[in-house]
Design an enzyme around this catalytic site. Sequence first.
Site, PDB file in Angstrom:
ATOM      1  CB  THR A  25      -0.867  -0.035   1.282  1.00 45.18           C
ATOM      2  OG1 THR A  25      -1.777  -1.115   1.162  1.00 45.18           O
ATOM      3  CG2 THR A  25      -1.625   1.262   1.502  1.00 45.18           C
ATOM      4  NE  ARG A  49      -9.894  -6.275   3.984  1.00 43.58           N
ATOM      5  CZ  ARG A  49      -8.831  -5.484   3.951  1.00 43.58           C
ATOM      6  NH1 ARG A  49      -8.493  -4.877   2.840  1.00 43.58           N
ATOM      7  NH2 ARG A  49      -8.092  -5.304   5.027  1.00 43.58           N
ATOM      8  N   GLY A  55     -10.747  -2.311   3.322  1.00 45.27           N
ATOM      9  CA  GLY A  55      -9.812  -2.123   4.439  1.00 45.27           C
ATOM     10  C   GLY A  55      -9.876  -0.718   4.997  1.00 45.27           C
ATOM     11  CG  ASP A  56      -6.326   0.632   6.936  1.00 48.51           C
ATOM     12  OD1 ASP A  56      -6.207  -0.317   6.119  1.00 48.51           O
ATOM     13  OD2 ASP A  56      -5.368   1.325   7.298  1.00 48.51           O
ATOM     14  CB  THR A  63       0.638   0.614   5.165  1.00 48.69           C
ATOM     15  OG1 THR A  63       0.717  -0.641   4.486  1.00 48.69           O
ATOM     16  CG2 THR A  63       1.953   0.877   5.881  1.00 48.69           C
TER      17      THR A  63
HETATM   18  N1  ASP Z   1      -4.201  -1.503   4.877  1.00 53.99           N
HETATM   19  C1  ASP Z   1      -4.458  -2.152   3.637  1.00 53.99           C
HETATM   20  C2  ASP Z   1      -5.771  -2.882   3.736  1.00 53.99           C
HETATM   21  O1  ASP Z   1      -6.059  -3.430   4.784  1.00 53.99           O
HETATM   22  C3  ASP Z   1      -3.413  -3.119   3.216  1.00 53.99           C
HETATM   23  C4  ASP Z   1      -1.980  -2.694   3.411  1.00 53.99           C
HETATM   24  O2  ASP Z   1      -1.721  -1.617   3.937  1.00 53.99           O
HETATM   25  O3  ASP Z   1      -1.075  -3.450   3.053  1.00 53.99           O
HETATM   26  O4  ASP Z   1      -6.488  -2.942   2.764  1.00 53.99           O
END
Ligand code: ASP
Length: 368
Positions: free
Chosen positions: A201, A229, A231-232, A252
Amino acid sequence: MIRYLSVLLSLTLASGLPVSPAAAQDTEVGEGWSIALHGGAGTIKRENITPEKDAEIRAALSRALEIGSLILDNGGTAMDAITATIISLENDPNFNAGKGAVFTWDKTNELDASIMDGSDRSAGAVAGINGTKNPILLARAVKDSSPHVMLSGEGANQFSRELGLEQVTVDYYATPRRLKQIEDVLAKQVSAADVDYKFGTVGAVAMDRRGNMAAGTSTGGMTGKRWGRIGDSPIIGAGTYADDRSCAISATGAGEYFIRLGVAHEICTRIRMRWPIAIEEAQLTVPKDAQGNYTYAIHGSEFMLPNSEIQQIADDVIAELGELGGTGGIIFATPWGQAGYSYNTPGMYRGRATSQGEMSVGIYGDED
Ligand code: ASP
């Protein structure tokens, strides 16, 4: 300016707060800038990365950092600097954002991105999109050209086409490495959480010469993610937050934990709440005259939280993430010119630069 610095430094001496002269200089409103970026956190160890890949990643991080630094150095906005920095990383197939994004369980790409302007706390985000070459530009368009903060899926794709943002065919994002990763995951029938492919990310945070802050994050999410799904990364307050009064954060890692803690907002809130208390504490250390009045009243515009306190706040929140079982990290920038990181993984692709001439990139946990 000299008087201003000497006030800060004498406060430092009086209070024992470890404010470094370099950091103090960064508090000159109208002069200083800073930027930090990341390209993901995870099990990034020397033994897993070839010297060629190591050099390639460092070159990509340096290039993106230079792009943002140049904009800031020329007096550009934090928003423009982080947007350009993130575009550079999205276009690089080494990272899990834009070209090189990971695949879902259904072998598609669903991209997430968000951006926030700390000067007015306006924000834009997109989740589960494809077709747009640079998702960060779509997040920014949601902020600038819609009444909304977050758009998702096909509606967001349509908004992108209507605005005329650059479109790509779905195979644009694919790389042989990401295809192999999803094929491995599908062959073993394991979920995203069980594989070590979840880093890459990208994100950037900055403070510009006006003291305005901005933060942005862009990702393909987690390899093998299912059922829509999210993510954050596209969630304001979890993966991204910016507020001129406290900090700019991009995260991340294992997104579910960052959402549960509201990591980016939590760090900014702790900094914002700590600052007036720290001023009061510093005021108590100012000498008094014969009448018992303070010889100097500390004004907020002259006071910064020291590097050690900022780092501690960020580390505390990442420690709490770890206690829940979460892994990952954040980058931060503050209104006082600091730019740095906190992470609980073996490594994080990262870089930072300031108007004081600092510029560094790192990969492993044992480097600065
Ligand atoms: N935070 C990202 C997610 O959960 C993934 C990542 O940062 O590698 O989608």
